[in-house]
Design a protein around this motif. Sequence first.
Motif, PDB file in Angstrom:
ATOM      1  N   SER A   1      -7.515  93.563 -10.639  1.00 19.85           N
ATOM      2  CA  SER A   1      -8.852  94.009 -10.241  1.00 19.85           C
ATOM      3  C   SER A   1      -8.953  94.133  -8.725  1.00 19.85           C
TER       4      SER A   1
ATOM      5  N   ILE B   1     -11.748  90.316 -16.280  1.00 18.96           N
ATOM      6  CA  ILE B   1     -11.786  88.939 -15.772  1.00 18.96           C
ATOM      7  C   ILE B   1     -12.381  88.007 -16.824  1.00 18.96           C
TER       8      ILE B   1
ATOM      9  N   TYR C   1     -10.314  84.965 -18.284  1.00 19.62           N
ATOM     10  CA  TYR C   1     -10.849  83.617 -18.082  1.00 19.62           C
ATOM     11  C   TYR C   1     -10.882  82.849 -19.402  1.00 19.62           C
TER      12      TYR C   1
ATOM     13  N   VAL D   1      -6.441  83.898 -15.972  1.00 21.12           N
ATOM     14  CA  VAL D   1      -7.326  84.821 -15.252  1.00 21.12           C
ATOM     15  C   VAL D   1      -6.606  85.439 -14.043  1.00 21.12           C
TER      16      VAL D   1
ATOM     17  N   PRO E   1     -17.815  85.177 -14.588  1.00 22.89           N
ATOM     18  CA  PRO E   1     -16.812  86.240 -14.336  1.00 22.89           C
ATOM     19  C   PRO E   1     -17.383  87.395 -13.532  1.00 22.89           C
TER      20      PRO E   1
ATOM     21  N   GLY F   1     -16.095  88.838 -10.003  1.00 21.54           N
ATOM     22  CA  GLY F   1     -15.940  90.269  -9.712  1.00 21.54           C
ATOM     23  C   GLY F   1     -16.649  90.639  -8.420  1.00 21.54           C
TER      24      GLY F   1
ATOM     25  N   ALA G   1      -5.589  89.130 -14.130  1.00 19.39           N
ATOM     26  CA  ALA G   1      -6.794  89.968 -14.127  1.00 19.39           C
ATOM     27  C   ALA G   1      -7.368  90.064 -12.723  1.00 19.39           C
ATOM     28  N   LEU G   2      -7.379  88.934 -12.021  1.00 16.03           N
ATOM     29  CA  LEU G   2      -7.888  88.931 -10.649  1.00 16.03           C
ATOM     30  C   LEU G   2      -7.026  89.817  -9.761  1.00 16.03           C
TER      31      LEU G   2
END
Lengths: 263, 311
Positions: free
Chosen positions: B195, B263, B267, B188, B95, B99, B191-192
Amino acid sequence: MMPASVQPRDTAAAMEALSVSGVSHAFGDRKALDGVSLTVPHGTFVVLLGLNGAGKSTLFSLITRLYDNVSGEIRILGHDVRRRPTAALQRLGVVFQSRTLDTDLTLIQNLQYHAALHGLSGRDAQQRCRAALERVGLTDRADAKVRALSGGQARRVEIARSLLQRPSLLLLDEPTVGLDIGSRESVMNIVRSLVAKEGMGVLWATHLIDEIAPTDQIVLLHKGRILYTGGVPGFIGAAGADSVRNAFRKLTGTSASAESDVE
Amino acid sequence: MSRSTTSTVAAPAVSAADVGPTSDHMRLAGYWACFRGIVWREVLRFLHQRERFLSALVRPLVWLFIFAAGFRQVLGVSIIPPYQSYVLYETFVTPGLVGMILLFNAMQSSLSMVYDRETGAMRTLLVSPFPRSFLLTSKIIGGVAVAMLQAYVFLAVAYYWEIEPGAPPIPLPFGFAIPHPFAGYITVAPALFLSGLMLGALALFMSSVIRQLENFAGVMNFVIFPMFFASSALYPLWRIKESSPLLYEICRLNPFTYVVELIRFGYHGQVDWVSLAVVLGCTVLFLGAAIYAYNPSKGLIGRRGGPGAGA
């Protein structure tokens, strides 16, 4: 159709594709523009003449609303650029001085992107892109990458791109810089035919005197100030000179050597 | 007083005529076309730059295959949420490397924006009649689409390296379910996206502050490396706390830590609410700053002269 449906409060301003009045702009202490006023009527080719650093690009940044004018007023078809940017920018086509095409994409992809920036999509956008390419005589290169084009061809694509939203006002910032004579001529011919056939208002910024035709309007910008606005005969007369070139030298106080620097 | 009355009365007539013949493509469909066009261009441009795609992929893979393999013996990772058992270092660091992809990509698009601004492509974007905040947000989302594309390719390679997401199956109607390893790839995604949005907004703000193209080396040294190393991307925070309480505090103040944790949890099919709140808050903050910086009347470009101000 478009001008008829526009009903700005000020009828006089509606007659002009562009009206700039009393615009000043400073970066820190440096005054880039000082009380600049000019108009571009429909169907007129206006040459914004000035040496590098005269304030042409700053003026273009203000008209395209990259940043706002703090004083004075800029109207495109009567729409104040600062107060009603959407209405104003919808009717504006621009060809910037620097190259702004994506070189890895094809001509048609570049045009489609620009059509999307104006909210156009689908068949309408397709047709406009094809028509614009035809206008500048590049239909057969539609699927070529921009990278493969010559400088003059790329400029023509940029002109095609600026026509997609069917503008009433076209701004060109030194569009012929770096082009050979043939390309220069073809770019000029395309733009002049837009003025003659479509009644478009054109503001053409340049420092090249030989781009001026006898019927053009001249706006002479020097060190942020307007020194002259009007027709070509008046320009020569005002300077008491025998040619446009000498009038330009006299009014701006530049010697021949300074000018060749610019070239 | 009388003026405002007049304009109120006149407003409907004026705006109807004003929008006039072009009104139909400026409505919602126009916004959608514009948004789609901007994102499509970003993706198309990315796909045409093979070297960029390769280097974007090779960088995290080198870390995974070499760095993680070496660290595996040195660094044990104890049971910390979201993990329910001991995990290999490769699993822990994945993860963080995702990032890293988002971070690099955002900064690269910031670089391209400084570059764009110089070549005028940014001006082409900004001369569009749509609201500038909408244009800039669309541009960031285009960058996020590119970053997510890379992240998923990386995760697919990692899958063949036997690094699987730990999310439980996602139940679907009629007794179907998205099975174990694949569920994580779906959980995920939000979150991706979030972010990417946060880092993209930060980069966009930076692009309005940085003037020269050459400064990307500075961006590497002063933004990317500190953000990446002073975070929970490579080592769990409790490890850092053991060796340096100061560094631990820095890591806790680093928004990138929360990106990585968001993330990591996503995940594994979970939500870390603190990270979600921090990332959301930072997104709003950075986006606001970026839009302010590009605002034609208040922003920085007018005062600084903007692109090509010399002439």
